[in-house]
Design a protein around this motif. Structure first.
Motif, PDB file in Angstrom:
ATOM      1  N   UNK A 258       0.863  -1.210   0.246  1.00 25.28           N
ATOM      2  CA  UNK A 258       0.119  -0.150  -0.041  1.00 25.28           C
ATOM      3  C   UNK A 258       0.758   1.240  -0.020  1.00 25.28           C
ATOM      4  N   UNK A 259       0.302   2.129  -0.147  1.00 27.09           N
ATOM      5  CA  UNK A 259       1.068   3.602  -0.311  1.00 27.09           C
ATOM      6  C   UNK A 259       0.436   4.146   1.180  1.00 27.09           C
ATOM      7  N   UNK A 260       0.911   5.372   1.597  1.00 26.67           N
ATOM      8  CA  UNK A 260       0.671   5.967   2.624  1.00 26.67           C
ATOM      9  C   UNK A 260      -0.816   5.887   3.089  1.00 26.67           C
ATOM     10  N   UNK A 261      -1.795   5.986   1.964  1.00 27.50           N
ATOM     11  CA  UNK A 261      -3.227   6.182   2.288  1.00 27.50           C
ATOM     12  C   UNK A 261      -3.703   4.717   2.875  1.00 27.50           C
ATOM     13  N   UNK A 262      -3.055   3.822   2.632  1.00 29.40           N
ATOM     14  CA  UNK A 262      -3.476   2.438   3.475  1.00 29.40           C
ATOM     15  C   UNK A 262      -2.945   2.233   4.778  1.00 29.40           C
ATOM     16  N   UNK A 263      -2.088   3.225   5.372  1.00 25.81           N
ATOM     17  CA  UNK A 263      -1.702   2.637   6.553  1.00 25.81           C
ATOM     18  C   UNK A 263      -2.432   3.471   7.794  1.00 25.81           C
ATOM     19  N   UNK A 264      -2.891   2.692   8.621  1.00 22.34           N
ATOM     20  CA  UNK A 264      -3.892   3.229   9.568  1.00 22.34           C
ATOM     21  C   UNK A 264      -3.095   3.224  11.113  1.00 22.34           C
ATOM     22  N   UNK A 265      -1.737   3.051  11.114  1.00 26.88           N
ATOM     23  CA  UNK A 265      -1.005   3.618  12.220  1.00 26.88           C
ATOM     24  C   UNK A 265      -0.342   4.840  12.256  1.00 26.88           C
ATOM     25  N   UNK A 266      -0.495   5.639  13.402  1.00 26.01           N
ATOM     26  CA  UNK A 266       0.051   6.971  13.193  1.00 26.01           C
ATOM     27  C   UNK A 266       1.458   6.878  13.082  1.00 26.01           C
ATOM     28  N   UNK A 267       2.387   6.032  13.705  1.00 27.98           N
ATOM     29  CA  UNK A 267       3.698   6.003  13.936  1.00 27.98           C
ATOM     30  C   UNK A 267       4.079   5.449  12.547  1.00 27.98           C
ATOM     31  N   UNK A 268       3.425   4.642  11.975  1.00 32.34           N
ATOM     32  CA  UNK A 268       4.035   4.216  10.485  1.00 32.34           C
ATOM     33  C   UNK A 268       3.802   4.914   9.431  1.00 32.34           C
TER      34      UNK A 268
ATOM     35  N   UNK B 229       8.446  -8.712  18.366  1.00 31.38           N
ATOM     36  CA  UNK B 229       8.321  -7.532  17.036  1.00 31.38           C
ATOM     37  C   UNK B 229       6.903  -7.051  17.009  1.00 31.38           C
ATOM     38  N   UNK B 230       6.608  -5.726  17.336  1.00 31.60           N
ATOM     39  CA  UNK B 230       5.230  -5.313  17.292  1.00 31.60           C
ATOM     40  C   UNK B 230       4.828  -4.539  15.934  1.00 31.60           C
ATOM     41  N   UNK B 231       6.103  -4.084  15.165  1.00 28.04           N
ATOM     42  CA  UNK B 231       5.665  -3.206  14.157  1.00 28.04           C
ATOM     43  C   UNK B 231       6.721  -3.768  13.234  1.00 28.04           C
ATOM     44  N   UNK B 232       6.435  -4.331  12.005  1.00 29.52           N
ATOM     45  CA  UNK B 232       7.357  -4.676  10.755  1.00 29.52           C
ATOM     46  C   UNK B 232       6.813  -3.955   9.489  1.00 29.52           C
ATOM     47  N   UNK B 233       7.787  -3.347   8.821  1.00 26.13           N
ATOM     48  CA  UNK B 233       7.578  -2.555   7.684  1.00 26.13           C
ATOM     49  C   UNK B 233       8.418  -2.993   6.561  1.00 26.13           C
ATOM     50  N   UNK B 234       7.696  -3.543   5.510  1.00 24.17           N
ATOM     51  CA  UNK B 234       8.552  -3.981   4.383  1.00 24.17           C
ATOM     52  C   UNK B 234       8.434  -3.390   3.109  1.00 24.17           C
ATOM     53  N   UNK B 235       9.530  -3.005   2.673  1.00 24.34           N
ATOM     54  CA  UNK B 235       9.529  -2.013   1.607  1.00 24.34           C
ATOM     55  C   UNK B 235      10.227  -2.448   0.332  1.00 24.34           C
ATOM     56  N   UNK B 236      10.300  -4.114   0.436  1.00 24.86           N
ATOM     57  CA  UNK B 236      10.852  -4.856  -0.510  1.00 24.86           C
ATOM     58  C   UNK B 236      12.203  -4.664  -0.699  1.00 24.86           C
ATOM     59  N   UNK B 237      12.790  -3.590  -0.610  1.00 20.22           N
ATOM     60  CA  UNK B 237      14.447  -3.224  -0.594  1.00 20.22           C
ATOM     61  C   UNK B 237      15.000  -3.405   0.672  1.00 20.22           C
TER      62      UNK B 237
ATOM     63  N   UNK C 223       1.542  -5.447  14.142  1.00 18.09           N
ATOM     64  CA  UNK C 223       1.100  -4.994  13.046  1.00 18.09           C
ATOM     65  C   UNK C 223       2.041  -5.295  11.829  1.00 18.09           C
ATOM     66  N   UNK C 224       1.608  -5.646  10.481  1.00 14.20           N
ATOM     67  CA  UNK C 224       2.785  -5.768   9.525  1.00 14.20           C
ATOM     68  C   UNK C 224       2.417  -4.849   8.397  1.00 14.20           C
ATOM     69  N   UNK C 225       3.247  -4.088   7.904  1.00  9.89           N
ATOM     70  CA  UNK C 225       3.012  -3.064   6.742  1.00  9.89           C
ATOM     71  C   UNK C 225       4.039  -3.302   5.484  1.00  9.89           C
ATOM     72  N   UNK C 226       3.280  -3.574   4.402  1.00 12.35           N
ATOM     73  CA  UNK C 226       3.865  -3.644   3.096  1.00 12.35           C
ATOM     74  C   UNK C 226       3.759  -2.399   2.415  1.00 12.35           C
ATOM     75  N   UNK C 227       4.907  -1.575   2.331  1.00 13.77           N
ATOM     76  CA  UNK C 227       4.776  -0.212   1.866  1.00 13.77           C
ATOM     77  C   UNK C 227       5.459   0.013   0.696  1.00 13.77           C
ATOM     78  N   UNK C 228       4.860   0.714  -0.650  1.00 14.80           N
ATOM     79  CA  UNK C 228       5.542   0.878  -1.695  1.00 14.80           C
ATOM     80  C   UNK C 228       6.383   2.178  -1.540  1.00 14.80           C
TER      81      UNK C 228
END
Length: 142
Positions: A17-27, A115-123, A136-141
């Motif tokens: 998702x982009x920033x619009x799909x993120x529902x965590x203020x921190x992320x 691990x409470x928050x993981x952010x995956x950017x592919x890279x 929560x886990x986030x896959x971010x473009x």
């Protein structure tokens, strides 16, 4: 036909998702104020994983991070390290999709209870131990 890395990237794009799909203020702040920020000082010749890592390190402005780039790490060693983290610490996983062993390590790491928050950017993968935040886990473009 696609090679396996291209296939993995296309699969990542489909679920990210982009920033619009993120529902965590921190992320959301991490994405909008760090990952999506353009930095002209970072050379385009440098690998994207390194550019993103530098942006993250500058954003958090702390020396309390671990940069994991070795695929030979054992999961229990990393878990022991994560248990020592506080809320201002984070772990950077370089190129989590580079090889099968790195993908396996990444998937094991994001499942850890510590691990409470993981952010995956592919890279790059980012792991946070945030006591006040649900897992929560986030896959971010980027």
């Amino acid at each position: 036909m696609f090679n396996s890395h291209t296939y993995l990237y296309l699969k990542f794009l489909a679920k990210s998702v982009s920033k619009h799909g993120v529902h965590s203020p921190f992320v959301y702040d991490l994405v909008t104020k760090c990952l999506n920020e353009k930095d002209k000082r970072l050379n385009k010749e440098v690998p994207k994983s390194t550019r993103i890592a530098k942006k993250v390190i500058n954003y958090f402005n702390t020396t309390e991070y671990v940069f994991l780039k070795d695929s030979f790490c054992k999961i229990n060693e990393v878990e022991n390290l994560l248990e020592q983290f506080d809320n201002d610490s984070y772990m950077i996983i370089k190129d989590p999709y580079q090889s099968k062993s790195r993908r396996l390590l990444w998937n094991q790491l994001i499942q850890l209870e510590t691990v409470s928050v993981s952010v995956d950017t592919f890279y790059l993968g980012l792991l946070f131990v945030r006591k006040e935040q649900p897992k929560q886990h986030f896959a971010i473009r980027v």
